[in-house]
Write an enzyme that holds these catalytic residues in place. Structure first.
Site, PDB file in Angstrom:
ATOM      1  CE1 TYR A 151      83.587  38.010 -93.841  1.00  4.68           C
ATOM      2  CE2 TYR A 151      84.240  40.114 -92.904  1.00  4.68           C
ATOM      3  CZ  TYR A 151      83.621  38.893 -92.786  1.00  4.68           C
ATOM      4  OH  TYR A 151      83.025  38.554 -91.614  1.00  4.68           O
ATOM      5  CE  LYS A 218      76.294  25.082 -93.888  1.00  6.53           C
ATOM      6  NZ  LYS A 218      75.789  24.123 -92.944  1.00  6.53           N
ATOM      7  CG  ASP A 270      76.278  23.108 -89.885  1.00  9.77           C
ATOM      8  OD1 ASP A 270      77.359  22.685 -90.326  1.00  9.77           O
ATOM      9  OD2 ASP A 270      75.186  22.735 -90.331  1.00  9.77           O
ATOM     10  CG  ASP A 294      83.890  38.008 -88.648  1.00 12.33           C
ATOM     11  OD1 ASP A 294      84.382  38.299 -87.547  1.00 12.33           O
ATOM     12  OD2 ASP A 294      83.172  38.789 -89.294  1.00 12.33           O
TER      13      ASP A 294
END
Ligand code: NAD
Length: 405
Positions: A151, A218, A270, A294
């Site tokens: 972002y 992640k 995930d 988000d």
């Protein structure tokens, strides 16, 4: 300008006078409808909780379409000054005008006031229609890093000079060869910014006696950004809060030795999206990077009734702006049918942040009662197949519920 004093900041702590000026931005679309509702409810909650000893004077701050029509600017300098004077403000949704080079007003506000924590509590209100079997298991609060990651806006179109230069640099310096049709985005994740968001999540967990803080990342794939976030997160927990926290590994080996401590654990993003559905009750406070946060916060909200009721806040070390997390819902603008719950629950977060906990609690209880009695606006009435209340009628119900207690 308000006649009542503003919040002061002394030694990084808020000093909130009993009679205080708070800023508000109405917002575009349904913004004015839900803001009127929110102000009515907050004024009543304060009046009932403190019987005149405390009150808010609301200072209007212009932003969005209203400001543009008057001044030719969506976010005039004077509005930024007002937000700064008020320290704490609350805002309705703002339209992001579609056009070249236009930065979202929300992103601008976050960066201008260094509101590095996007905070989104998600819990179930009995009576709200939900797509899952046991929505009551949900009680999480997401601390999403708000200022870096993908972002940060460091990106170049595939055919720009900049992208060409970056591709060239990668090729000559590192032997990384990308084809000419490759756009480039950069994902910066820093130690300082990772640690301050994890610290905020841990402080919240401690202050509110929560059970665990989960670092969502992640890192198996993006080792030096997402993986580093996880490592820096664990480090801040052990270095700053070592006496009150324990890692999941340590805890599992000897649960009795660590009872009462806050468990710090991590999950790969995930897997986390599965876990929130299959093991909902096992998660509590979440600290995560910008992009993961988000996606995750909307997925969580969907499990318990969607964006129309989910509150949010952007919080820094000093300033805070509380907000409805949904957009301007232009098709419902000015029709008195929007659901004001998101902004109203954000105002409860604001009251808690100000230390006005009694008012916050009575407000939340009154909202809970409305949903339990199936008094809802059209967004949810449609799903429940019952008669909807108008935005203003729903607001009156909340106020009535508070008066009864
Ligand atoms: P949206 O949240 O406005 O609408 C999504 C859907 O939810 C629509 O069907 C809408 O009617 C419904 N909805 C949303 N809030 C509701 C409420 N309180 N009561 C009843 N129904 C509600 O999202 P969008 O359509 O993607 O965006 C519209 C505009 O809002 C865009 O200009 C966008 O940039 C802006 N936006 C602003 C914010 C913000 O200021 N924080 C956030 C998201 C979108």
């Amino acid at each position: 300008m308000g006649h009542m004093p503003y919040i002061k900041v002394e030694n990084n702590h808020l000093v909130v006078p009993n009679k205080v000026t708070i800023g508000y931005i109405e917002g575009d679309g349904i913004g004015p409808d839900i803001t009127t509702a929110m102000i009515d409810v907050v004024n009543s909650a304060i009046e009932i909780a403190y019987e005149g000893d405390r009150s808010i004077e609301w200072e209007k701050i212009e932003a969005g379409e209203e400001a543009y029509e008057k001044n030719g600017k969506h976010l005039p300098e004077e509005s930024l000054d007002q937000l700064s004077r008020c320290v704490i403000s609350i805002k309705g949704p703002l339209t992001t005008p579609i056009g070249k080079g236009f930065r979202s007003l929300n992103v601008t506000l976050r960066q201008h006031f260094d509101l590095y924590a996007n905070v989104r509590p998600v819990k179930y209100f009995p009576g709200v229609p939900s797509p899952v079997k046991n929505p009551e298991n949900m009680n999480m609060i997401v601390f999403r890093e708000n200022t870096e990651d993908l972002y940060a806006g460091i990106e170049w179109k595939y055919d720009s000079e900049e992208a060409k230069k970056v591709r060239n640099f990668l090729s000559t310096q590192f032997g990384v060869n990308l084809t000419d049709d490759t756009g480039i985005g950069i994902k910066p994740i820093s130690k300082f910014k990772s640690q301050r968001i994890v610290r905020k999540a841990l402080e919240y967990a401690i202050d509110n006696k929560r059970r665990s803080v989960t670092l969502v990342h992640k890192g198996n794939i993006m080792k030096y950004t997402e993986g580093a976030f996880k490592d820096w997160g664990y480090a801040v927990a052990s270095e700053m809060f070592g006496d009150i926290t324990v890692t999941e590994d340590e805890y599992t080996q000897n649960p009795d030795a660590f009872s009462g401590k806050i468990i710090v654990k991590d999950r790969i993003a995930d897997n986390m999206f599965q876990q929130i559905l299959t093991r909902t009750a096992e998660y509590d406070v979440i600290a995560t990077t910008n992009l993961n946060g988000d996606y995750l916060s909307d997925a969580l909200a969907a499990q318990v009734g969607g964006l129309g009721i989910a509150p949010g806040a952007n919080i820094g070390d000093i300033y805070a702006i509380f907000e409805a997390v949904h957009g301007t819902a232009p098709k419902y603008a000015g029709m008195d049918i929007a659901n004001p719950t998101s902004l109203i629950l954000s105002s409860a977060m604001m009251l808690n942040h100000m230390g006005w906990k009694e008012a916050a609690t009575s407000l939340e209880n009154a909202v809970t009662k409305c949903y339990a009695e199936q008094k809802v606006t059209q967004d949810l009435a449609r799903i429940l197949n019952i008669k909807p209340l108008k935005c203003s009628e729903f607001t009156m119900e909340i106020v009535k519920n508070m008066k009864k207690n």
